[in-house]
Design a protein around this motif. Structure first.
Motif, short mmCIF file in Angstrom:
data_model
loop_
_atom_site.label_atom_id
_atom_site.label_comp_id
_atom_site.label_asym_id
_atom_site.label_seq_id
_atom_site.Cartn_x
_atom_site.Cartn_y
_atom_site.Cartn_z
N LEU A 35 153.51 63.66 16.39
CA LEU A 35 152.57 62.98 15.51
C LEU A 35 151.83 61.99 16.40
O LEU A 35 152.44 61.09 16.97
N MET A 36 150.52 62.20 16.55
CA MET A 36 149.74 61.39 17.49
C MET A 36 148.45 60.92 16.83
O MET A 36 147.76 61.71 16.20
N SER A 37 148.16 59.65 16.98
CA SER A 37 146.87 59.15 16.51
C SER A 37 145.90 59.10 17.68
O SER A 37 146.30 58.85 18.82
N SER A 38 144.64 59.37 17.38
CA SER A 38 143.60 59.31 18.41
C SER A 38 142.25 59.13 17.73
O SER A 38 142.03 59.61 16.63
N HIS A 39 141.37 58.42 18.40
CA HIS A 39 140.00 58.27 17.92
C HIS A 39 139.08 59.30 18.55
O HIS A 39 137.87 59.24 18.36
N PHE A 40 139.64 60.24 19.31
CA PHE A 40 138.85 61.21 20.05
C PHE A 40 139.10 62.63 19.56
O PHE A 40 140.15 63.20 19.83
N PRO A 41 138.14 63.21 18.84
CA PRO A 41 138.32 64.58 18.32
C PRO A 41 138.64 65.60 19.41
O PRO A 41 139.37 66.56 19.16
N ASN A 42 138.15 65.37 20.63
CA ASN A 42 138.42 66.32 21.71
C ASN A 42 139.92 66.44 21.98
O ASN A 42 140.39 67.50 22.36
N HIS A 43 140.67 65.37 21.78
CA HIS A 43 142.11 65.44 21.98
C HIS A 43 142.74 66.42 20.99
O HIS A 43 143.64 67.17 21.35
N ALA A 44 142.26 66.41 19.77
CA ALA A 44 142.78 67.34 18.77
C ALA A 44 142.43 68.78 19.13
O ALA A 44 143.24 69.69 18.97
N PHE A 45 141.20 69.00 19.62
CA PHE A 45 140.81 70.35 20.03
C PHE A 45 141.71 70.87 21.15
O PHE A 45 142.01 72.05 21.23
N VAL A 46 142.16 69.97 22.02
CA VAL A 46 142.97 70.37 23.17
C VAL A 46 144.41 70.68 22.79
O VAL A 46 144.98 71.65 23.26
N CYS A 47 145.00 69.85 21.94
CA CYS A 47 146.45 70.02 21.78
C CYS A 47 146.99 70.02 20.35
O CYS A 47 148.20 70.11 20.18
N ALA A 48 146.17 69.92 19.33
CA ALA A 48 146.71 69.84 17.97
C ALA A 48 146.75 71.19 17.28
O ALA A 48 145.83 71.99 17.39
#
Length: 103
Positions: A35-48
């Motif tokens: 469970l990870m919070s991030s303000h960067f959508p690119n992080h979600a595209f990479v690993c979510a």
């Protein structure tokens, strides 16, 4: 379960990429849920595998990144024009990048 609150904040681009790669490796090697919070959508595209969008303290969408992280949804969340760029279907079919359009 691994819970992280903006683990890549204060990291440069290269170290953000390395960290996200490490997180992906840990998920697969140790069968971890993250469970990870991030303000960067690119992080979600990479690993979510699943994402949730929060606006004004309310969860407004949940699902697969490609379904939830749309230009319209991100424009609504961030209040700026957004463009989702996709990689070449032949060479990089999973590549997606979110970029701010000119303000």
């Amino acid at each position: 379960m691994l819970i992280m609150d903006e683990p890549s904040s204060h990291l440069d681009f290269g170290n953000q990429a390395r960290l996200l790669s490490l997180i992906k490796s840990l998920v697969h090697e140790r069968d971890l849920a993250v469970l990870m919070s991030s303000h960067f959508p690119n992080h979600a595209f990479v690993c979510a595998s699943n994402v949730g969008l929060i606006k004004d303290g309310h969860l407004v969408a949940v699902g697969k990144p490609e379904q939830v992280l749309t230009e319209a949804a991100l424009e609504d969340i961030y209040g700026i024009p957004v463009r989702i760029l996709e990689g070449d279907p032949q060479t990089d079919p999973s590549l997606k990048v979110c970029a701010a359009r000119e303000l």
